[in-house]
Design a protein around this motif. Structure first.
Motif: not given
Ligand SMILES: NC(=O)c1ccc[n+]([C@@H]2O[C@H](COP(=O)([O-])OP(=O)(O)OC[C@H]3O[C@@H](n4cnc5c(N)ncnc54)[C@H](OP(=O)(O)O)[C@@H]3O)[C@@H](O)[C@H]2O)c1
Length: 308
Positions: A41, A45, A130, A154-156, A176, A194, A234-235, A253, A255, A298
């Motif tokens: 993501p 972004k 992460t 998702g990925g993390v 979901s 959820y 993370t967000v 935080y 990563a 999804h």
């Molecule tokens: N701070 C950092 O260093 C850092 C590092 C990595 C990632 N991040 C952030 O962390 C977030 C997750 O990253 P990711 O790579 O795992 O993203 P991703 O692969 O897009 O996964 C996000 C997951 O969240 C699910 N989701 C959406 N709304 C939800 C809700 N209300 N309740 C539960 N699950 C829900 C989605 O499922 P559905 O599509 O089925 O709804 C999807 O499986 C992103 O915003 C990313 O930018 C931050």
């Protein structure tokens, strides 16, 4: 070398496939010929101008924070690697993985897990680091504790569920509808749809909430924590007033790259304790479609770009 760069912020149309000079490894760096890069993501972004660490005056940049490939040259003062080693790494924001080559800081690089090919290995670094840092370095999770993971499919999240189980924690995880079964396969003790269930009716007194969603999901999460518990996100920066009201510690935080932690994660993967899930693989030239898929559909696990 070919690389996908952006010269301005915007939609998928700002991704440009360009010819760039090959990077040269400096002291402490290795040159990696990239076989695959994963899509996170943070990539869309940055492209959309929504990632504060990359500003207009830093453009153009090559996108992509994860790579797997073979080392083809070593800078000075690098030990522990040789040409031909197959490695994986998380890159800092000033280097790009949507490219045929990258000069990576050697301390951020590790040999790829023996049980994964380079396409699969590319999907690991940023998401797994992460999850690892969020649960253990910041969340302090240990065996016998309980954790609620939001965004578990998702990925993390798909790494977080497995790391927490490997540590011996009890895992509640939100996803979901269709993804509920996937999260159970990953080892969650209780997967929560959820869209159909309210997690606060099911989860009580957990030690840790690991929040990959923020917003309303975070607002509703304070009540499921035990006093003295921890919320790690993370967000968004959690509300300090709410944290004090509920008697918990809370933080956001970012990563960080770590070759050492990638070695530990690789050992868990090779031991069969952590499985990687690839949602879809796209060619480099289709990076725009790969980002659209990650942002809008999804997913089950990770999206990867195949290069070369
Ligand atoms: N701070 C950092 O260093 C850092 C590092 C990595 C990632 N991040 C952030 O962390 C977030 C997750 O990253 P990711 O790579 O795992 O993203 P991703 O692969 O897009 O996964 C996000 C997951 O969240 C699910 N989701 C959406 N709304 C939800 C809700 N209300 N309740 C539960 N699950 C829900 C989605 O499922 P559905 O599509 O089925 O709804 C999807 O499986 C992103 O915003 C990313 O930018 C931050």
């Amino acid at each position: 070398m070919k690389a996908i760069r952006i010269h301005e912020f915007g939609g998928p149309e700002v991704l440009k496939l360009e010819d760039l000079p090959d990077p040269q490894p400096q002291a402490g760096e290795v040159l990696i010929e990239i076989r695959a890069a994963s899509v996170n993501p943070v990539d869309y972004k940055i492209r959309e101008g929504k990632y504060p660490a990359v500003k207009q005056d830093q453009l153009p940049v090559v996108l992509g924070r994860d790579v797997a490939g073979a080392i083809t040259a070593l800078g000075a003062e690098v030990s522990g690697f040789k040409e031909g080693d197959e490695v994986y790494a998380m890159l800092p924001p000033d280097r790009g993985g949507y490219a045929e080559k990258v000069a990576a800081i050697a301390t951020a690089v590790a040999r790829k897990p023996a049980s994964l090919d380079l396409i699969w290995a590319a999907s690991v670094p940023l998401a797994a680091l992460t999850a690892w840092q969020g649960l253990f370095d910041h969340g302090g999770l240990h065996g016998g504790q309980s954790v609620l993971i939001h965004g578990a499919a998702g990925g993390v999240g798909h790494f977080a569920v497995q790391f927490a189980k490997a540590k011996g924690a009890k895992v509640f995880a939100t996803a979901s509808g269709d993804m509920k079964a996937f999260v159970e396969e990953l080892g969650a003790d209780r997967a929560i749809d959820y869209k159909a269930e309210r997690f606060e009716d099911i989860v009580h007194d957990v030690d840790l909430v690991y929040d990959l969603i923020g917003g309303e999901t975070q607002d509703r999460s304070w009540q499921v924590l035990k006093r003295g518990g921890t919320l790690i996100c993370t967000v968004q920066a959690p509300d300090e007033v709410k944290a004090a009201e509920y008697g918990v510690t809370a933080k956001r935080y970012t990563a960080q790259p770590s070759g050492e932690q990638l070695r530990e994660i690789g050992n868990l993967i090779d031991a069969g304790k952590v499985k990687v899930t690839l949602d879809q693989v796209f060619p480099l030239a289709e990076a725009a479609e790969a980002e659209r898929h990650l942002e809008q559909d999804h997913l089950k696990g990770k999206v990867v770009l195949e290069i070369g």
